[in-house]
Scaffold this active site. Sequence first.
Site, short mmCIF file in Angstrom:
data_model
loop_
_atom_site.label_atom_id
_atom_site.label_comp_id
_atom_site.label_asym_id
_atom_site.label_seq_id
_atom_site.Cartn_x
_atom_site.Cartn_y
_atom_site.Cartn_z
N CYS A 40 1.08 -1.16 0.13
CA CYS A 40 -0.02 0.02 -0.04
C CYS A 40 0.85 1.43 -0.08
O CYS A 40 0.20 2.33 -0.29
CB CYS A 40 -1.18 -0.05 1.11
SG CYS A 40 -2.00 -1.54 1.21
N HIS A 50 -3.41 7.34 2.44
CA HIS A 50 -3.70 5.97 2.10
C HIS A 50 -5.05 5.55 2.49
O HIS A 50 -5.30 5.75 3.78
CB HIS A 50 -2.76 4.78 2.25
CG HIS A 50 -3.21 3.36 1.95
ND1 HIS A 50 -3.89 3.11 0.66
CD2 HIS A 50 -3.21 2.52 2.89
CE1 HIS A 50 -4.22 1.78 1.18
NE2 HIS A 50 -3.90 1.32 2.27
N ASN A 99 -10.12 -0.48 -0.12
CA ASN A 99 -8.42 -0.13 -0.09
C ASN A 99 -8.05 -0.86 -1.31
O ASN A 99 -8.13 -2.08 -1.51
CB ASN A 99 -8.18 -0.79 1.34
CG ASN A 99 -6.58 -0.75 1.49
OD1 ASN A 99 -5.96 -0.51 0.53
ND2 ASN A 99 -6.04 -1.37 2.71
O1 UT7 Z 1 -3.80 -1.03 3.79
C1 UT7 Z 1 -3.07 -1.30 5.11
C2 UT7 Z 1 -3.27 -2.32 5.69
N1 UT7 Z 1 -4.89 -2.74 6.15
C3 UT7 Z 1 -5.52 -1.87 7.19
O2 UT7 Z 1 -4.96 -0.66 7.49
C4 UT7 Z 1 -6.61 -2.46 7.85
C5 UT7 Z 1 -6.31 -2.37 9.32
N2 UT7 Z 1 -7.21 -2.83 10.17
C6 UT7 Z 1 -8.85 -2.53 10.01
O3 UT7 Z 1 -9.06 -1.61 9.54
C7 UT7 Z 1 -9.67 -3.27 11.19
O4 UT7 Z 1 -8.75 -3.80 12.08
C8 UT7 Z 1 -10.72 -4.19 10.67
C9 UT7 Z 1 -11.59 -3.37 9.70
C10 UT7 Z 1 -9.89 -5.39 9.87
C11 UT7 Z 1 -11.27 -4.82 11.73
O5 UT7 Z 1 -11.97 -3.63 12.61
P1 UT7 Z 1 -11.69 -4.06 14.45
O6 UT7 Z 1 -12.37 -2.89 14.91
O7 UT7 Z 1 -10.01 -4.07 14.49
O8 UT7 Z 1 -12.66 -5.32 14.63
P2 UT7 Z 1 -11.98 -6.84 15.24
O9 UT7 Z 1 -10.96 -7.37 14.24
O10 UT7 Z 1 -11.48 -6.39 16.47
O11 UT7 Z 1 -13.30 -7.59 15.27
C12 UT7 Z 1 -14.26 -7.53 16.19
C13 UT7 Z 1 -15.46 -8.56 15.90
C14 UT7 Z 1 -14.78 -9.86 15.95
O12 UT7 Z 1 -15.76 -10.84 16.43
P3 UT7 Z 1 -15.64 -10.89 18.16
O13 UT7 Z 1 -14.18 -11.53 18.27
O14 UT7 Z 1 -15.67 -9.72 18.77
O15 UT7 Z 1 -16.78 -11.73 18.32
C15 UT7 Z 1 -14.48 -10.09 14.38
O16 UT7 Z 1 -14.79 -11.60 14.25
O17 UT7 Z 1 -15.74 -8.31 14.49
C16 UT7 Z 1 -15.93 -9.56 13.85
N3 UT7 Z 1 -15.70 -9.32 12.39
C17 UT7 Z 1 -16.85 -9.22 11.77
N4 UT7 Z 1 -18.13 -9.08 11.88
C18 UT7 Z 1 -18.71 -8.78 10.88
C19 UT7 Z 1 -14.52 -9.25 11.61
N5 UT7 Z 1 -15.05 -9.07 10.30
C20 UT7 Z 1 -16.26 -8.81 10.59
C21 UT7 Z 1 -16.91 -8.61 9.43
N6 UT7 Z 1 -18.61 -8.76 9.67
N7 UT7 Z 1 -16.63 -8.49 8.15
#
Ligand code: UT7
Length: 337
Positions: A118, A259, A289
């Site tokens: 990225c 980005h 993204n």
């Molecule tokens: O390009 C550079 C690289 N990429 C990035 O910069 C991305 C960086 N990361 C992020 O943008 C965020 O961490 C995400 C959008 C990927 C995830 O958001 P988050 O607030 O960090 O969520 P999380 O990973 O802590 O997940 C929270 C909950 C989990 O469930 P439990 O364990 O709390 O029951 C996940 O399993 O949300 C669940 N979850 C989803 N639920 C519905 C994860 N993905 C999804 C989904 N839909 N698509």
Amino acid sequence: MSSAELSVFIRAIGVHTPERKLMNADLAAMVDTSDEWIKTRSGISERRIAGAGENPSDMGAKAANQALGRAKVAAADVDLLIVATMTPDVPFPSTACLLQAKLGLRRDIPCFDVSAACSGFVYALQVAKDMMRGGAYRRALVVGAEKLSSVVDWSDRTTCVLFGDGAGAALLETTATPDVGLLGNILGADGSNAELLHCAAGGSAAPATAESLREGRHFLRMNGKEVFRHAVRVMAESCERVLAKCGVRSEQVAWFIPHQANIRILEAVASQLNVGMERFPSNLGRYGNTSAASIPLALEEAWKDGKIRHGDLVLIVAFGAGLTWGATLLRWHEPTR
Ligand code: UT7
């Protein structure tokens, strides 16, 4: 003026995104997710998905041709081509060579890819600038082109909702006008955290096999929470470092073009810099993204919307797999005004 003092500026920018939109509701029919979760956690509503014959070199060609057309510059007048991509058309030859042929560029010019995920567009801009400022190359195309839909695991809800396809191209040119264009830059990397965002198989260390395909090891995998944490810290630090290097205060910057990974990352970076979100234009909601394409897509949109004007200070900043990061401060220059 000696050639060592040449400035390098973005003469024109062009973009291309595929026609096909994939909406959050479409994803909710594929994996256990919802429009509300995706919007709230990432700010994304829809993304573009490239078709079978629509590869990074094809999208890059459309973006580059738009940039050349806008600048009224002929393909024969391009002296250098750099493509930033983490989804090359094929492992080799480079996407740049495939794009060179599609654009009909000359054969006596260097054409190569930069692999910095990225952060690729920011890396490639700096490589081009350093090659150009000595005067050996007058015009360069720097292209960010990605087909992330081909490396995303469409059964993994933690990643498949985030990414999209597209391309953006900047036509760079040298000028004797001082203090315009790409003013200053910082780049960095931390390979000790490579596993936070990576593709485990498909390279020479783990060639594609029936087993690797079955295990889905050729797909992108990400530790989202950790990447998020690093992204906020490193992007904010990168902005501060490049501003300090250039002797510029954040209040003097008209536009921050980060980005486009997650709206919450953008909000956290803006807050750390004490800058209002109105100076952080974003198109994340419509494209998701797009990795190396995201900055040129956002930059072009801010320019086309009449936000970025001649003389404005613009700070672009990126973070991605590697880990890699980079920031460039530029003064927007429109010599034909
Ligand atoms: O390009 C550079 C690289 N990429 C990035 O910069 C991305 C960086 N990361 C992020 O943008 C965020 O961490 C995400 C959008 C990927 C995830 O958001 P988050 O607030 O960090 O969520 P999380 O990973 O802590 O997940 C929270 C909950 C989990 O469930 P439990 O364990 O709390 O029951 C996940 O399993 O949300 C669940 N979850 C989803 N639920 C519905 C994860 N993905 C999804 C989904 N839909 N698509």
